[in-house]
Design a protein around this motif. Structure first.
Motif, short mmCIF file in Angstrom:
data_model
loop_
_atom_site.label_atom_id
_atom_site.label_comp_id
_atom_site.label_asym_id
_atom_site.label_seq_id
_atom_site.Cartn_x
_atom_site.Cartn_y
_atom_site.Cartn_z
N THR A 2 30.35 40.58 40.66
CA THR A 2 28.89 40.54 40.59
C THR A 2 28.43 40.17 39.19
O THR A 2 27.54 39.35 39.00
CB THR A 2 28.32 41.91 41.00
N ARG A 3 29.07 40.79 38.22
CA ARG A 3 28.74 40.55 36.80
C ARG A 3 28.94 39.07 36.45
O ARG A 3 28.05 38.41 35.92
CB ARG A 3 29.68 41.42 35.96
N LEU A 4 30.13 38.54 36.77
CA LEU A 4 30.46 37.18 36.33
C LEU A 4 29.72 36.13 37.14
O LEU A 4 29.19 35.17 36.58
CB LEU A 4 31.98 36.98 36.40
N SER A 5 29.63 36.32 38.45
CA SER A 5 28.98 35.29 39.28
C SER A 5 27.49 35.22 38.97
O SER A 5 26.91 34.12 38.96
CB SER A 5 29.20 35.57 40.77
N THR A 6 26.86 36.35 38.67
CA THR A 6 25.42 36.32 38.36
C THR A 6 25.18 35.66 37.01
O THR A 6 24.22 34.90 36.83
CB THR A 6 24.82 37.74 38.43
N GLN A 7 26.07 35.92 36.04
CA GLN A 7 25.95 35.25 34.74
C GLN A 7 26.12 33.74 34.89
O GLN A 7 25.36 32.95 34.31
CB GLN A 7 27.05 35.74 33.79
N ILE A 8 27.12 33.34 35.68
CA ILE A 8 27.36 31.89 35.88
C ILE A 8 26.15 31.26 36.57
O ILE A 8 25.67 30.19 36.17
CB ILE A 8 28.66 31.66 36.69
N ALA A 9 25.63 31.96 37.60
CA ALA A 9 24.47 31.44 38.32
C ALA A 9 23.28 31.26 37.37
O ALA A 9 22.59 30.24 37.40
CB ALA A 9 24.10 32.39 39.45
N ALA A 10 23.05 32.26 36.50
CA ALA A 10 21.94 32.19 35.55
C ALA A 10 22.15 31.01 34.59
O ALA A 10 21.21 30.25 34.32
CB ALA A 10 21.83 33.50 34.78
N ASN A 11 23.38 30.84 34.12
CA ASN A 11 23.66 29.71 33.22
C ASN A 11 23.45 28.37 33.91
O ASN A 11 22.93 27.43 33.31
CB ASN A 11 25.10 29.79 32.69
N ASN A 12 23.86 28.28 35.18
CA ASN A 12 23.66 27.03 35.94
C ASN A 12 22.18 26.67 36.02
O ASN A 12 21.83 25.50 36.17
CB ASN A 12 24.22 27.16 37.36
N LEU A 13 21.31 27.70 35.97
CA LEU A 13 19.86 27.45 36.05
C LEU A 13 19.23 27.33 34.66
O LEU A 13 18.01 27.32 34.53
CB LEU A 13 19.18 28.57 36.85
#
Ligand code: AN0
Ligand code: CP
Length: 318
Positions: A50-61
Motif C-alpha cells: 500500500t505504501r509503495l504503490s500509493t507513492q508510485i501512483a502519486a509520482n505518476n500523477l
C-alpha cells in the motif's frame, strides 16, 4: 470524490476500473494533474504494497509524496473527544490533523483496528476524526473495518482476468491463521463485490466467523467449504478473527487451508490473496507457486487502483 474510505465513495465502479486500466496502459498520461500538489501518507501500522504503490501512483500523477511513519517517528495520538490526556497519548488528533491539512493537499492514513473495542473500531473513530479535523480529502490505506484500495484492485484484477460473457462465481474463503487478524479485507471484498454486482458471490467460513451483515448482505453464506468451492472461477483466500466474539481466534482447523485438493472442485479457479500471506497456514506452497495464483497481479494492480482514486480526488480539488 472527496474522501475514499469505502465502496460508497465511488458512484460508478465500472468507470473507475476502466480509468485504472487506462493508467496501466499509459502510466504518465496525467503527469500534469498533480503538479505542485503534495500528498501525505501517514502510517499507524506496517505496510509494504500500500505504501509503495500509493507513492508510485502519486509520482505518476506528478505529485510530491511524503511518508510519515507516525507509529515509529511521531507523537502518540489521542482520538477521544474530551479525553483527559494524563495517560500515554501526547497529542490530540484535533491539534495534529489541521496542521497536516495545511501541509498536504491529500492525506492518506493506515490505521488498523484494536480488535479489542468493537464499538470504537466499527465507528471508524480514527479515520473519522481525521476527516473531521484535517479539512482536506482523506484516503484510507486500510482503516479499522475496510481496505478499499485493496478491494478496488481485486475487482480490476478479476475484470482483467475473466473474459467470459457469463457472471463469474467468486468465493471468499476463510483460512486459518495463528494470530487475530482484522476483518477489514473480508468486509471490504464483500462490500465491493456486492456493490459491483457482476458476480455470483459466495462466502464460506466456519460457524461463528460471520462478518458484519452490513457488508455481506447479498452474498450466499455457506459453511461447507467444499460445497462453496464447487464451480468457482475465483477463490479469494483470507483469514479474519471473529466479529461476533470480537477479535478472538475460535478455529485453527488446518483443513480450511487452501490446497490443490480444494482447487480440484473449482472451475480451474484463479486464486487471490491480498498479501502478506502465511505460507502453508493460509495457502499451500503448491497453490501459491502454481499458475492458478494471481496474487502478484493483484499486488501489481495496486498502483493503477491508487492512481485512479488519486486522479479522481485531484479533479475535485483542482
Ligand atoms: C492485515 C489484515 O489482514 O488486515 C493487512 C493486510 C493487507 N494483515 C495482517 O495483519 C497479516
Ligand atoms: N495488501 C496490502 O495492503 O499489503 P501491505 O499491508 O503490504 O500494504
Amino acid at each position: 470524490m472527496k474522501n475514499f474510505i469505502s465502496a460508497r465513495d465511488i458512484s460508478n465502479i465500472e468507470a473507475m476500473v476502466q480509468k485504472a486500466i487506462g493508467y496501466k496502459a499509459d502510466p504518465f498520461k496525467d503527469k500534469a494533474l498533480g503538479i505542485n500538489k503534495r500528498i501525505g501518507l501517514l502510517f499507524l501500522n506496517p505496510s509494504m504494497r500500500t505504501r509503495l504503490s500509493t507513492q508510485i501512483a502519486a509520482n505518476n500523477l506528478g505529485m510530491d509524496a511524503i511518508v510519515f511513519n507516525i507509529d515509529k517517528d511521531g507523537w502518540k495520538l489521542e482520538f477521544e473527544e474530551g479525553a483527559i490526556m494524563s495517560g500515554n497519548t501526547i497529542e490530540h488528533v484535533k491539534d495534529a490533523a489541521p496542521i497536516l491539512g495545511s501541509y498536504f493537499d491529500i492525506l492518506c492514513i493506515r490505521t488498523f483496528p484494536s480488535l479489542v473495542n468493537k464499538h470504537e473500531d466499527y465507528s471508524e473513530l480514527f479515520i473519522n476524526q481525521f476527516i473531521k479535523y484535517a479539512g482536506i480529502p482523506i484516503v484510507s490505506l486500510e482503516s479499522a473495518t475496510l481496505h478499499p484500495l485493496q478491494s478496488f484492485t481485486d475487482i480490476i484484477t478479476i475484470e482483467e482476468t475473466f473474459k467470459e460473457l457469463r457472471k463469474p462465481k467468486i468465493v471468499l474463503t476463510w483460512a486459518p491463521h495463528i494470530k487475530p487478524i482484522p476483518q477489514c479485507v473480508g468486509n471490504s471484498f464483500a462490500e465491493w463485490i456486492n456493490a459491483w454486482g457482476k458476480a455470483d458471490f459466495v462466502i464460506t467460513h466456519p460457524e461463528d466467523y460471520e462478518l458484519d451483515t452490513k457488508f455481506t448482505d447479498g452474498a450466499t453464506i455457506e459453511y461447507d467449504q467444499e460445497k462453496a468451492l464447487e464451480g468457482a472461477d475465483f477463490v479469494y483466500v483470507k483469514n479474519w478473527s471473529s466479529y461476533a466474539d470480537y477479535g478472538k481466534v475460535l478455529c485453527n482447523d488446518s483443513s480450511w487451508m487452501l490446497t490443490t485438493e480444494h482447487l480440484a472442485k473449482t472451475n480451474n479457479a484463479r486464486v487471490m490473496h491480498c498479501l502478506p500471506v502465511r505460507r502453508n497456514v493460509e495457502l499451500s506452497d503448491e497453490v501459491l507457486d502454481s499458475a492458478s495464483s494471481i496474487v502478484n497481479l493483484q499486488a501489481t494492480n495496486r498502483v493503477w487502483a491508487a492512481q485512479a482514486v488519486l486522479a479522481e480526488i485531484l479533479h475535485s480539488v483542482n
